[in-house]
Motif scaffolding. Structure first.
Motif, PDB file in Angstrom:
ATOM      1  N   GLY A   1     -11.998 -56.014   8.240  1.00 37.95           N
ATOM      2  CA  GLY A   1     -12.824 -55.988   9.442  1.00 37.95           C
ATOM      3  C   GLY A   1     -14.065 -55.129   9.340  1.00 37.95           C
ATOM      4  N   GLN A   2     -14.569 -54.938   8.134  1.00 40.29           N
ATOM      5  CA  GLN A   2     -15.726 -54.068   7.964  1.00 40.29           C
ATOM      6  C   GLN A   2     -16.944 -54.615   8.701  1.00 40.29           C
ATOM      7  N   ALA A   3     -17.548 -53.780   9.534  1.00 38.70           N
ATOM      8  CA  ALA A   3     -18.710 -54.202  10.311  1.00 38.70           C
ATOM      9  C   ALA A   3     -19.947 -54.310   9.432  1.00 38.70           C
ATOM     10  N   THR A   4     -20.873 -55.179   9.821  1.00 34.82           N
ATOM     11  CA  THR A   4     -22.126 -55.322   9.094  1.00 34.82           C
ATOM     12  C   THR A   4     -22.896 -54.004   9.118  1.00 34.82           C
ATOM     13  N   GLY A   5     -23.274 -53.536   7.940  1.00 33.24           N
ATOM     14  CA  GLY A   5     -24.010 -52.291   7.838  1.00 33.24           C
ATOM     15  C   GLY A   5     -23.138 -51.063   7.680  1.00 33.24           C
ATOM     16  N   ALA A   6     -21.841 -51.220   7.909  1.00 30.03           N
ATOM     17  CA  ALA A   6     -20.928 -50.082   7.790  1.00 30.03           C
ATOM     18  C   ALA A   6     -20.576 -49.833   6.329  1.00 30.03           C
ATOM     19  N   PRO A   7     -20.275 -48.602   5.956  1.00 25.88           N
ATOM     20  CA  PRO A   7     -19.863 -48.317   4.576  1.00 25.88           C
ATOM     21  C   PRO A   7     -18.452 -48.829   4.315  1.00 25.88           C
ATOM     22  N   GLN A   8     -18.086 -48.916   3.054  1.00 25.33           N
ATOM     23  CA  GLN A   8     -16.700 -49.238   2.736  1.00 25.33           C
ATOM     24  C   GLN A   8     -15.815 -48.064   3.130  1.00 25.33           C
ATOM     25  N   THR A   9     -14.572 -48.393   3.446  1.00 30.27           N
ATOM     26  CA  THR A   9     -13.630 -47.340   3.805  1.00 30.27           C
ATOM     27  C   THR A   9     -13.458 -46.364   2.647  1.00 30.27           C
ATOM     28  N   ASN A  10     -13.539 -45.085   2.945  1.00 31.18           N
ATOM     29  CA  ASN A  10     -13.378 -44.044   1.937  1.00 31.18           C
ATOM     30  C   ASN A  10     -12.717 -42.851   2.621  1.00 31.18           C
ATOM     31  N   VAL A  11     -11.385 -42.806   2.556  1.00 33.59           N
ATOM     32  CA  VAL A  11     -10.623 -41.788   3.270  1.00 33.59           C
ATOM     33  C   VAL A  11      -9.774 -40.986   2.289  1.00 33.59           C
ATOM     34  N   VAL A  12      -9.892 -39.679   2.369  1.00 36.64           N
ATOM     35  CA  VAL A  12      -9.092 -38.779   1.544  1.00 36.64           C
ATOM     36  C   VAL A  12      -7.860 -38.370   2.345  1.00 36.64           C
ATOM     37  N   MET A  13      -6.663 -38.519   1.743  1.00 33.67           N
ATOM     38  CA  MET A  13      -5.418 -38.162   2.423  1.00 33.67           C
ATOM     39  C   MET A  13      -4.623 -37.217   1.522  1.00 33.67           C
ATOM     40  N   TYR A  14      -4.196 -36.083   2.059  1.00 29.26           N
ATOM     41  CA  TYR A  14      -3.402 -35.162   1.247  1.00 29.26           C
ATOM     42  C   TYR A  14      -2.584 -34.225   2.128  1.00 29.26           C
ATOM     43  N   ASN A  15      -1.506 -33.710   1.546  1.00 31.51           N
ATOM     44  CA  ASN A  15      -0.638 -32.705   2.178  1.00 31.51           C
ATOM     45  C   ASN A  15      -0.147 -33.123   3.566  1.00 31.51           C
ATOM     46  N   ASN A  16       0.214 -34.402   3.704  1.00 27.22           N
ATOM     47  CA  ASN A  16       0.831 -34.887   4.928  1.00 27.22           C
ATOM     48  C   ASN A  16       2.342 -34.998   4.720  1.00 27.22           C
ATOM     49  N   THR A  17       3.118 -34.843   5.786  1.00 27.58           N
ATOM     50  CA  THR A  17       4.575 -34.853   5.700  1.00 27.58           C
ATOM     51  C   THR A  17       5.138 -35.988   6.550  1.00 27.58           C
ATOM     52  N   PHE A  18       6.086 -36.742   5.973  1.00 19.22           N
ATOM     53  CA  PHE A  18       6.651 -37.915   6.643  1.00 19.22           C
ATOM     54  C   PHE A  18       8.166 -37.754   6.729  1.00 19.22           C
ATOM     55  N   ILE A  19       8.711 -37.886   7.961  1.00 23.16           N
ATOM     56  CA  ILE A  19      10.147 -37.721   8.178  1.00 23.16           C
ATOM     57  C   ILE A  19      10.695 -38.922   8.943  1.00 23.16           C
ATOM     58  N   SER A  20      11.703 -39.575   8.379  1.00 20.68           N
ATOM     59  CA  SER A  20      12.444 -40.634   9.065  1.00 20.68           C
ATOM     60  C   SER A  20      11.526 -41.718   9.608  1.00 20.68           C
ATOM     61  N   GLY A  21      10.775 -42.361   8.728  1.00 21.72           N
ATOM     62  CA  GLY A  21       9.850 -43.409   9.146  1.00 21.72           C
ATOM     63  C   GLY A  21      10.236 -44.769   8.597  1.00 21.72           C
ATOM     64  N   GLY A  22       9.794 -45.830   9.289  1.00 23.90           N
ATOM     65  CA  GLY A  22       9.931 -47.187   8.775  1.00 23.90           C
ATOM     66  C   GLY A  22      11.123 -47.973   9.249  1.00 23.90           C
ATOM     67  N   TYR A  23      12.101 -47.337   9.867  1.00 21.50           N
ATOM     68  CA  TYR A  23      13.354 -48.059  10.149  1.00 21.50           C
ATOM     69  C   TYR A  23      13.263 -48.982  11.356  1.00 21.50           C
ATOM     70  N   ARG A  24      12.232 -48.838  12.220  1.00 22.70           N
ATOM     71  CA  ARG A  24      12.100 -49.736  13.376  1.00 22.70           C
ATOM     72  C   ARG A  24      11.227 -50.944  13.091  1.00 22.70           C
ATOM     73  N   GLN A  25      10.619 -51.006  11.929  1.00 23.69           N
ATOM     74  CA  GLN A  25       9.763 -52.142  11.600  1.00 23.69           C
ATOM     75  C   GLN A  25      10.614 -53.399  11.467  1.00 23.69           C
ATOM     76  N   VAL A  26      10.247 -54.455  12.215  1.00 25.68           N
ATOM     77  CA  VAL A  26      11.067 -55.654  12.227  1.00 25.68           C
ATOM     78  C   VAL A  26      10.625 -56.703  11.209  1.00 25.68           C
ATOM     79  N   GLN A  27       9.372 -56.592  10.699  1.00 23.45           N
ATOM     80  CA  GLN A  27       8.903 -57.562   9.723  1.00 23.45           C
ATOM     81  C   GLN A  27       9.486 -57.253   8.345  1.00 23.45           C
ATOM     82  N   SER A  28       9.929 -58.269   7.667  1.00 23.76           N
ATOM     83  CA  SER A  28      10.521 -58.097   6.354  1.00 23.76           C
ATOM     84  C   SER A  28       9.496 -57.544   5.373  1.00 23.76           C
ATOM     85  N   GLY A  29       9.921 -56.531   4.590  1.00 28.80           N
ATOM     86  CA  GLY A  29       9.059 -55.953   3.565  1.00 28.80           C
ATOM     87  C   GLY A  29       8.019 -54.994   4.092  1.00 28.80           C
TER      88      GLY A  29
END
Length: 297
Positions: free
Chosen positions: A266-294
Motif C-alpha cells: 500500500g505504499q503511497a505515491t511519493g512515499a519512501p519505502q518502508t524502513n523500520v528498525v526493530m530491536y530489544n522488544n519482548t513477546f509473551i504468550s502471543g499468536g494463539y488466538r489467530q484463527v487463520q491457518s499458518g
C-alpha cells in the motif's frame, strides 16, 4: 598581535557568560516541562454533538487532574490548523461509538507520576489467566472507535498515556471525515508519510484488529506495553508502505498474532519505502488466538 588575540579571547568569554546568564531559568527539559495552558477546554459539560451531526470540533488544552467525557456516537475532530494538548493527569472518557479524529495535531503529554487515560468508563478488566473467552472479555468489545489520524495529520504524540477498549468499526460518516476505511477497527491509525507519530512509555489495552496501524509515517515507538490486542487476528504494530522509524523496548503480552510487523504494502505515491528498525522488544504468550491457518505469532 598577542594583545589583539587576548582582547578577542576576553570578548568571547564575556559573550559566553552573558549568553549563559540569558538562558538562566529557561525550561530546557522537554520531558518534564509542561507549558502554560492555552485555551483551556472546559470539563463542566460532556463534549457532545448535536443537530444531526456527529462532529465536535475541539482544540486547546485539557487541564491536569480534570476528567472529560465524550458523548456516545460523537467524533471529536481536531481540525487541520488546530492542536489539542493534554496535560499530565487527564482522563478522557470516550462514549460508545465515539472517536478522536486528528486532522491537525494531538499531544497527550502524560508523565510517569500522572499518566493520561483515554478510555471507556465503567469497564471491568478480566486479566486472570484463562479467566474468560475472548468473546466475553471486555478488552475485545470495541467500545469506542479509536484515535484516527487523517492523511494530513502532521503530529500525533502519546506519552505516558493509557489507550483502552477501542476498536469499534469506524462507519461511513467517521471514515469520510478521516479519509479512511469504514470497516477499520484500529485503536490508533496514522496515515501521513510526511507526518510524525510518537508513542513512548504508554499502554494499549485491548482492541479488535491491528490496534496500531501506520499506513505511512515517521514513527518513534519506544517502551510501551501492548496487552491483549486483537480478538482473532491483527498485529499490535502493523506498519505499511511509506513508514520509516524505530520500534524498540516494547512489551507485547497476549497478542492475537505477531507483536510487530512491517511491509511495503500500500505504499503511497511519493512515499519512501518502508524502513523500520526493530530491536530489544519482548513477546509473551502471543499468536494463539489467530484463527487463520499458518498465521500464528
Amino acid at each position: 598581535m598577542k594583545r589583539f588575540l587576548t582582547f578577542i579571547f576576553s570578548i568571547t568569554i564575556a559573550f559566553s557568560v552573558t549568553s549563559c546568564q540569558k538562558w538562566k531559568g529557561e525550561h530546557t527539559d522537554i520531558y518534564t516541562y509542561t507549558p502554560p495552558a492555552a485555551n483551556p477546554v472546559s470539563d463542566k459539560q460532556p463534549l457532545s454533538c448535536s443537530g444531526g451531526s456527529s462532529v465536535v470540533p475541539v482544540k486547546g488544552t485539557m487541564l491536569s487532574g480534570k476528567t472529560y467525557n465524550v458523548s456516545a456516537g460523537c467524533d471529536l475532530v481536531i481540525n487541520p490548523a488546530d492542536t489539542l494538548f493534554l496535560q499530565p493527569g487527564v482522563t478522557l472518557n470516550m462514549g460508545s461509538r465515539s472517536s478522536i479524529i486528528v486532522l491537525g495535531t494531538l499531544v497527550s503529554n502524560g508523565s510517569k507520576n500522572q499518566p493520561n487515560y483515554i478510555t471507556a468508563p465503567g469497564m471491568i478488566k478480566n486479566d486472570v489467566p484463562g479467566g474468560v473467552a475472548a468473546s466475553a472479555d471486555s478488552a475485545y468489545a470495541g467500545h469506542w472507535k479509536g484515535i484516527i489520524g487523517g492523511p494530513n495529520c502532521n503530529l500525533m504524540v502519546l506519552r505516558w498515556t493509557h489507550v483502552e477498549y477501542a476498536g469499534y468499526a469506524e462507519g461511513s460518516a467517521t471514515s469520510a471525515i478521516a479519509s479512511s476505511g469504514a470497516n477499520n477497527q484500529y485503536s490508533i491509525l496514522f496515515a501521513n508519510y510526511k507526518g510524525n507519530f510518537v508513542m513512548e512509555d504508554s499502554w494499549l489495552y485491548g482492541g479488535v484488529d491491528d490496534p496500531v496501524r501506520v499506513s505511512a509515517g515517521k514513527i518513534a515507538i519506544f517502551r510501551n506495553t501492548f496487552e491483549k490486542n486483537g480478538v482473532h487476528g491483527g498485529d499490535c504494530l502493523n506498519v505499511k508502505g511509506g513508514t520509516t522509524g524505530t520500534m524498540a523496548y516494547n512489551l507485547f503480552i497476549g497478542t492475537a498474532t505477531n507483536g510487530q510487523k512491517a511491509s511495503n504494502k500500500g505504499q503511497a505515491t511519493g512515499a519512501p519505502q518502508t524502513n523500520v528498525v526493530m530491536y530489544n522488544n519482548t513477546f509473551i504468550s502471543g499468536g494463539y488466538r489467530q484463527v487463520q491457518s499458518g498465521r500464528g505469532g
